[in-house]
Structures are given as C-alpha cells and as structure tokens.
Design a protein around this motif. Structure first.
Motif, PDB file in Angstrom:
ATOM      1  N   LEU A 140       0.806  -1.222   0.000  1.00 56.96           N
ATOM      2  CA  LEU A 140       0.000   0.000   0.000  1.00 56.96           C
ATOM      3  C   LEU A 140       0.838   1.270   0.000  1.00 56.96           C
ATOM      4  O   LEU A 140       0.295   2.368   0.085  1.00 56.96           O
ATOM      5  N   ASN A 141       2.150   1.135  -0.108  1.00 62.61           N
ATOM      6  CA  ASN A 141       3.051   2.281  -0.034  1.00 62.61           C
ATOM      7  C   ASN A 141       3.230   2.923  -1.414  1.00 62.61           C
ATOM      8  O   ASN A 141       4.290   2.822  -2.039  1.00 62.61           O
ATOM      9  N   GLY A 142       2.190   3.584  -1.887  1.00 64.67           N
ATOM     10  CA  GLY A 142       2.281   4.299  -3.156  1.00 64.67           C
ATOM     11  C   GLY A 142       1.710   3.518  -4.319  1.00 64.67           C
ATOM     12  O   GLY A 142       1.637   2.290  -4.304  1.00 64.67           O
ATOM     13  N   ALA A 143       1.310   4.248  -5.364  1.00 61.45           N
ATOM     14  CA  ALA A 143       0.658   3.645  -6.525  1.00 61.45           C
ATOM     15  C   ALA A 143       1.567   2.654  -7.251  1.00 61.45           C
ATOM     16  O   ALA A 143       1.129   1.572  -7.658  1.00 61.45           O
ATOM     17  N   ALA A 144       2.838   3.007  -7.430  1.00 61.79           N
ATOM     18  CA  ALA A 144       3.749   2.138  -8.172  1.00 61.79           C
ATOM     19  C   ALA A 144       3.947   0.806  -7.449  1.00 61.79           C
ATOM     20  O   ALA A 144       3.944  -0.259  -8.079  1.00 61.79           O
ATOM     21  N   ASN A 145       4.115   0.846  -6.133  1.00 63.88           N
ATOM     22  CA  ASN A 145       4.297  -0.388  -5.369  1.00 63.88           C
ATOM     23  C   ASN A 145       3.036  -1.242  -5.374  1.00 63.88           C
ATOM     24  O   ASN A 145       3.108  -2.475  -5.455  1.00 63.88           O
ATOM     25  N   MET A 146       1.883  -0.588  -5.281  1.00 66.44           N
ATOM     26  CA  MET A 146       0.643  -1.346  -5.319  1.00 66.44           C
ATOM     27  C   MET A 146       0.456  -2.018  -6.675  1.00 66.44           C
ATOM     28  O   MET A 146       0.092  -3.193  -6.763  1.00 66.44           O
ATOM     29  N   GLU A 147       0.728  -1.272  -7.746  1.00 66.53           N
ATOM     30  CA  GLU A 147       0.610  -1.830  -9.095  1.00 66.53           C
ATOM     31  C   GLU A 147       1.539  -3.037  -9.242  1.00 66.53           C
ATOM     32  O   GLU A 147       1.130  -4.091  -9.763  1.00 66.53           O
ATOM     33  N   TRP A 148       2.771  -2.917  -8.791  1.00 70.86           N
ATOM     34  CA  TRP A 148       3.722  -4.024  -8.913  1.00 70.86           C
ATOM     35  C   TRP A 148       3.249  -5.240  -8.138  1.00 70.86           C
ATOM     36  O   TRP A 148       3.323  -6.373  -8.648  1.00 70.86           O
ATOM     37  N   SER A 149       2.786  -5.050  -6.923  1.00 73.06           N
ATOM     38  CA  SER A 149       2.397  -6.192  -6.097  1.00 73.06           C
ATOM     39  C   SER A 149       1.172  -6.905  -6.660  1.00 73.06           C
ATOM     40  O   SER A 149       1.089  -8.142  -6.611  1.00 73.06           O
ATOM     41  N   VAL A 150       0.229  -6.155  -7.218  1.00 77.15           N
ATOM     42  CA  VAL A 150      -0.946  -6.782  -7.825  1.00 77.15           C
ATOM     43  C   VAL A 150      -0.532  -7.634  -9.023  1.00 77.15           C
ATOM     44  O   VAL A 150      -0.983  -8.768  -9.192  1.00 77.15           O
ATOM     45  N   ARG A 151       0.347  -7.086  -9.862  1.00 80.29           N
ATOM     46  CA  ARG A 151       0.801  -7.846 -11.037  1.00 80.29           C
ATOM     47  C   ARG A 151       1.652  -9.066 -10.638  1.00 80.29           C
ATOM     48  O   ARG A 151       1.556 -10.124 -11.259  1.00 80.29           O
ATOM     49  N   ALA A 152       2.485  -8.904  -9.611  1.00 79.21           N
ATOM     50  CA  ALA A 152       3.314 -10.028  -9.145  1.00 79.21           C
ATOM     51  C   ALA A 152       2.428 -11.169  -8.666  1.00 79.21           C
ATOM     52  O   ALA A 152       2.699 -12.346  -8.958  1.00 79.21           O
ATOM     53  N   ARG A 153       1.367 -10.851  -7.953  1.00 78.18           N
ATOM     54  CA  ARG A 153       0.475 -11.894  -7.455  1.00 78.18           C
ATOM     55  C   ARG A 153      -0.273 -12.579  -8.605  1.00 78.18           C
ATOM     56  O   ARG A 153      -0.508 -13.794  -8.576  1.00 78.18           O
ATOM     57  N   GLU A 154      -0.621 -11.838  -9.629  1.00 71.53           N
ATOM     58  CA  GLU A 154      -1.270 -12.448 -10.790  1.00 71.53           C
ATOM     59  C   GLU A 154      -0.314 -13.399 -11.508  1.00 71.53           C
ATOM     60  O   GLU A 154      -0.729 -14.474 -11.972  1.00 71.53           O
ATOM     61  N   GLN A 155       0.968 -13.024 -11.591  1.00 70.50           N
ATOM     62  CA  GLN A 155       1.952 -13.923 -12.179  1.00 70.50           C
ATOM     63  C   GLN A 155       2.070 -15.206 -11.364  1.00 70.50           C
ATOM     64  O   GLN A 155       2.141 -16.310 -11.913  1.00 70.50           O
ATOM     65  N   GLN A 156       2.077 -15.066 -10.048  1.00 66.31           N
ATOM     66  CA  GLN A 156       2.141 -16.235  -9.184  1.00 66.31           C
ATOM     67  C   GLN A 156       0.901 -17.104  -9.350  1.00 66.31           C
ATOM     68  O   GLN A 156       0.991 -18.341  -9.361  1.00 66.31           O
ATOM     69  N   ALA A 157      -0.254 -16.472  -9.501  1.00 66.30           N
ATOM     70  CA  ALA A 157      -1.490 -17.229  -9.703  1.00 66.30           C
ATOM     71  C   ALA A 157      -1.427 -18.034 -11.002  1.00 66.30           C
ATOM     72  O   ALA A 157      -1.892 -19.184 -11.057  1.00 66.30           O
ATOM     73  N   ARG A 158      -0.847 -17.470 -12.048  1.00 68.30           N
ATOM     74  CA  ARG A 158      -0.717 -18.205 -13.313  1.00 68.30           C
ATOM     75  C   ARG A 158       0.223 -19.403 -13.170  1.00 68.30           C
ATOM     76  O   ARG A 158      -0.020 -20.476 -13.737  1.00 68.30           O
ATOM     77  N   ILE A 159       1.294 -19.233 -12.395  1.00 69.21           N
ATOM     78  CA  ILE A 159       2.222 -20.339 -12.147  1.00 69.21           C
ATOM     79  C   ILE A 159       1.502 -21.468 -11.415  1.00 69.21           C
ATOM     80  O   ILE A 159       1.641 -22.653 -11.759  1.00 69.21           O
ATOM     81  N   VAL A 160       0.723 -21.113 -10.400  1.00 69.18           N
ATOM     82  CA  VAL A 160      -0.028 -22.120  -9.652  1.00 69.18           C
ATOM     83  C   VAL A 160      -1.049 -22.810 -10.548  1.00 69.18           C
ATOM     84  O   VAL A 160      -1.182 -24.045 -10.526  1.00 69.18           O
ATOM     85  N   ALA A 161      -1.772 -22.039 -11.344  1.00 69.10           N
ATOM     86  CA  ALA A 161      -2.786 -22.619 -12.228  1.00 69.10           C
ATOM     87  C   ALA A 161      -2.152 -23.606 -13.204  1.00 69.10           C
ATOM     88  O   ALA A 161      -2.711 -24.691 -13.465  1.00 69.10           O
ATOM     89  N   ASP A 162      -0.990 -23.267 -13.741  1.00 67.37           N
ATOM     90  CA  ASP A 162      -0.304 -24.169 -14.674  1.00 67.37           C
ATOM     91  C   ASP A 162       0.147 -25.457 -13.961  1.00 67.37           C
ATOM     92  O   ASP A 162       0.041 -26.558 -14.520  1.00 67.37           O
ATOM     93  N   PHE A 163       0.653 -25.310 -12.738  1.00 63.37           N
ATOM     94  CA  PHE A 163       1.100 -26.476 -11.970  1.00 63.37           C
ATOM     95  C   PHE A 163      -0.079 -27.408 -11.695  1.00 63.37           C
ATOM     96  O   PHE A 163       0.022 -28.631 -11.883  1.00 63.37           O
ATOM     97  N   VAL A 164      -1.186 -26.851 -11.244  1.00 59.09           N
ATOM     98  CA  VAL A 164      -2.354 -27.662 -10.908  1.00 59.09           C
ATOM     99  C   VAL A 164      -2.921 -28.337 -12.156  1.00 59.09           C
ATOM    100  O   VAL A 164      -3.285 -29.522 -12.126  1.00 59.09           O
ATOM    101  N   ALA A 165      -3.003 -27.593 -13.259  1.00 61.18           N
ATOM    102  CA  ALA A 165      -3.548 -28.158 -14.496  1.00 61.18           C
ATOM    103  C   ALA A 165      -2.724 -29.335 -14.994  1.00 61.18           C
ATOM    104  O   ALA A 165      -3.257 -30.264 -15.612  1.00 61.18           O
ATOM    105  N   ALA A 166      -1.419 -29.315 -14.714  1.00 65.07           N
ATOM    106  CA  ALA A 166      -0.538 -30.383 -15.194  1.00 65.07           C
ATOM    107  C   ALA A 166      -0.481 -31.572 -14.238  1.00 65.07           C
ATOM    108  O   ALA A 166      -0.003 -32.649 -14.620  1.00 65.07           O
ATOM    109  N   TYR A 167      -0.966 -31.395 -13.008  1.00 67.08           N
ATOM    110  CA  TYR A 167      -0.892 -32.482 -12.033  1.00 67.08           C
ATOM    111  C   TYR A 167      -2.118 -33.384 -12.170  1.00 67.08           C
ATOM    112  O   TYR A 167      -3.253 -32.904 -12.100  1.00 67.08           O
ATOM    113  N   PRO A 168      -1.936 -34.695 -12.322  1.00 69.68           N
ATOM    114  CA  PRO A 168      -3.078 -35.555 -12.642  1.00 69.68           C
ATOM    115  C   PRO A 168      -3.900 -36.030 -11.453  1.00 69.68           C
ATOM    116  O   PRO A 168      -5.041 -36.474 -11.621  1.00 69.68           O
ATOM    117  N   GLY A 169      -3.349 -35.962 -10.258  1.00 72.87           N
ATOM    118  CA  GLY A 169      -4.014 -36.580  -9.110  1.00 72.87           C
ATOM    119  C   GLY A 169      -4.660 -35.590  -8.169  1.00 72.87           C
ATOM    120  O   GLY A 169      -4.691 -34.374  -8.412  1.00 72.87           O
TER     121      GLY A 169
END
Length: 348
Positions: free
Chosen positions: A216-245
C-alpha cells in the motif's frame, strides 16, 4: 390532497442520494466486469466490493417512501447483482458425504511472523482437530513449540521456520514428505512447498504457497504487487492443471475472491468456502499486534475481519462437505480456515 413541501423536499433529496448510489455501484460493476484488476486503483474496490451492497436496506426504505419506478428498478438490479456475486455465501449447502466415506480435514493459518504467543498458537492448533495444518509466517520459537508440544497429535511435520514473515510449514496426522518439486522463484513470501501426503494409501499433492501481499506504499508499489500476485497465480494454475491426481492448496492468498488472481486459479482450484461454507468468512485483518498488517487511518486501526483472503483450495478430485473459521490465538492478524472434504475421484 396537497403534499407537504418539507416531505417533498426530503423525498427528492433521498431519491438523489439513491441515484448517486446506483451510479457509483453500476459504474464499479461495469469496470469490474470489463477490466478486473487491470489498474491498481480497481484492486481495492474489488477487494471490498461486498460492502457496496450494505446500503441496500436504506435504498429499500427510499424506494418505499418515494414510490418511483426508477428507484425500484435500481434497487432490483442492485439486489440481483449482490445476489449473483455474494448470495451463494448465504445459501444452505447440501454437500453431504456418502455413508462411511473417509474425510480429510485441512486447515490454513497465517500465524503472523512476529507472534510470540506460543501457548495460544499450540492451543489453537490442537483445538482445530484438523488432520493437516498449513502454517504461514512460521517463526523458529513457534516451530520449536509445535515440534515439542504437538509431536503426538501431528507426528509428521515439514517445517521451514524463519524469522520475519517468510517461514512456513505443514503438520499432519498422515505421512508427509517433500516431493522435490518446486514452483519458480517469483517473489513468493517464503519458499513454496510441494508435499506428498499419504492419505489412507492415496497419494495427495499438498501445494502450500504464500503469494506476495498488496503493498500500500504508493501507486507504483501497489501496481507491482498486484501484477506479481497475478503472475504467481498463473504459475499455480499451470502447476495444478498439469498435475493428474488429487491436490489440496491451503494458503494465505492475499487477495479476495473478486480479484483477478482468484479468477486465474478458480478454473482449476475449487474454493472450499464457496463450496461448503456459510457467511462472509472474513479472515483479515485481525489483531493490531506488533508486525500486523492491519491498516490504520489517522492512527486508528481499521475494523477487524473485513476481507476473506485465506483459502483451502482443492482440485476437482475432492468435494468439500463443510468449511468454517478455526480457533484464533488472539494475536495473529489472520483467522484460520478449516475445510472437511471427501475424495470423489482419484485421477483425471
């Protein structure tokens, strides 16, 4: 019959107030539907969107007093929108397990990295009666107490305690060990854990990760953290989609269910609270303890329990039969979430 001028004036002002409310609500709804969290300044209203519907009882009173078609129409649309987004949280759930079906109870709990309430934490974990507990922000003193005092109840422990907020771990009644798999290093809070849980002879992937919090420390930091979390969410989604069990992911997700990050993982991960819980299920912010992330305005901490950012996610191999808030130690800035689930299929 001549109407009272004062009554007419008050009614007109109330109708204007309702119009302003409808304008703001529907403008947000359109932006949310079209753009999600595309800009940092949309992330915050999306995170607290449930509160946009709290004025509806007042709007109902205005509609009854004004008796205007436009006010009734706006009220009806707003009510339908609120029911679509959040109504399911208040519907009775009918996910009963088949007779004698074994259940697995899983809890997630962010302890607060600076939490020194070791006795309170151990008591809360023991009172949860969960089979598997994922812990975020696990510090070495608390880990020592868990290893010493909960060894009998939870003989299987994979702990990575650290000072500050980057420690984490999992304790279990069932055999548990590292799989050697890893998620890419993209500014996680701590090192994600991919663990193999042997549950009554069934191999279950326990994916434990802690995405980056909103800065929450400024617009630039908030923008970065939101995008970083979305990137992490995509990594998790790809991992889960590839796991069969069967897979379970108990986490502090640091985002609400109206966020873009949640929308990224929801096609492959089921939210146990949405599936089997009741009510808002808010888990954050908790106590204004040392190191707490509870925000303050003009030096006054905001009210407690304003958002739901902690989840027990699972793959579609499972069905959650119930979900509830777990015992709180009184110091952490989070409340734990517990979900009980049954296995409905063992492979793709």
């Amino acid at each position: 019959m001549t109407s009272n001028p004062i009554t007419t004036w008050i009614t007109a002002r109330l109708v204007t107030l309702a119009r302003v409310y409808f304008t703001l609500l529907f403008a947000w709804a359109i932006l949310h539907a079209l753009f999600g969290d595309r800009w940092w300044w949309l992330f915050l209203p999306n995170s607290f969107a449930v509160y946009f519907f709290f004025p509806l009882p007042v709007i109902l009173v205005i509609a009854l007093l004004a008796r205007r078609r436009e006010t009734w129409l706006g009220f009806g649309v707003a009510l339908a929108l609120g029911a679509y987004l959040f109504g399911g949280l208040f519907l009775p759930k009918s996910h009963s397990a088949r007779a004698n079906a074994p259940t697995l109870t899983v809890m997630t709990y962010n302890l607060l990295g600076f939490n020194e309430n070791r006795e309170g934490i151990v008591a809360a974990l023991r009172a949860s009666n969960a089979d598997v507990i994922a812990l975020q922000e696990l510090n070495p003193p608390v880990a020592e107490s868990i290893q010493r005092d909960l060894a009998r109840e939870y003989p299987y422990q994979v702990l990575d305690p650290q000072f500050g907020v980057v420690g984490q771990g999992v304790i279990s009644r069932y055999p548990l060990h590292s799989t050697g798999q890893a998620l890419p290093d993209v500014e996680w809070v701590g090192t994600p854990q991919a663990l193999d849980l042997d549950w009554n002879g069934t191999a279950v992937m326990l994916l434990h990760f802690h995405p980056f919090p909103t800065n929450l420390n400024g617009a630039a930091n908030m923008e970065w953290s939101v995008r970083a979390r979305e990137q992490q969410a995509r990594i998790v989604a790809d991992f889960v989609a590839a796991y069969p069990g069967p897979l379970i992911a108990p986490v502090d997700f640091n985002a609400s269910d109206q966020s873009r990050a949640y929308a990224i993982v929801s096609p492959v991960l089921v939210d146990s609270w949405r599936e089997a819980g009741w009510g808002l299920g808010h888990t954050f912010p908790g106590a204004a303890s040392f190191g707490s992330s509870r925000p303050s305005i003009a030096g006054i901490p905001v009210p407690m329990w304003m958002a739901r950012i902690d989840y027990v996610f699972h793959s579609r191999h499972w069905r959650a039969t119930s979900a509830w808030l777990g015992p709180w130690d009184g110091v952490s800035d989070h409340r734990p979430v517990i979900a009980k689930m049954v296995l409905v299929k063992n492979g793709r």
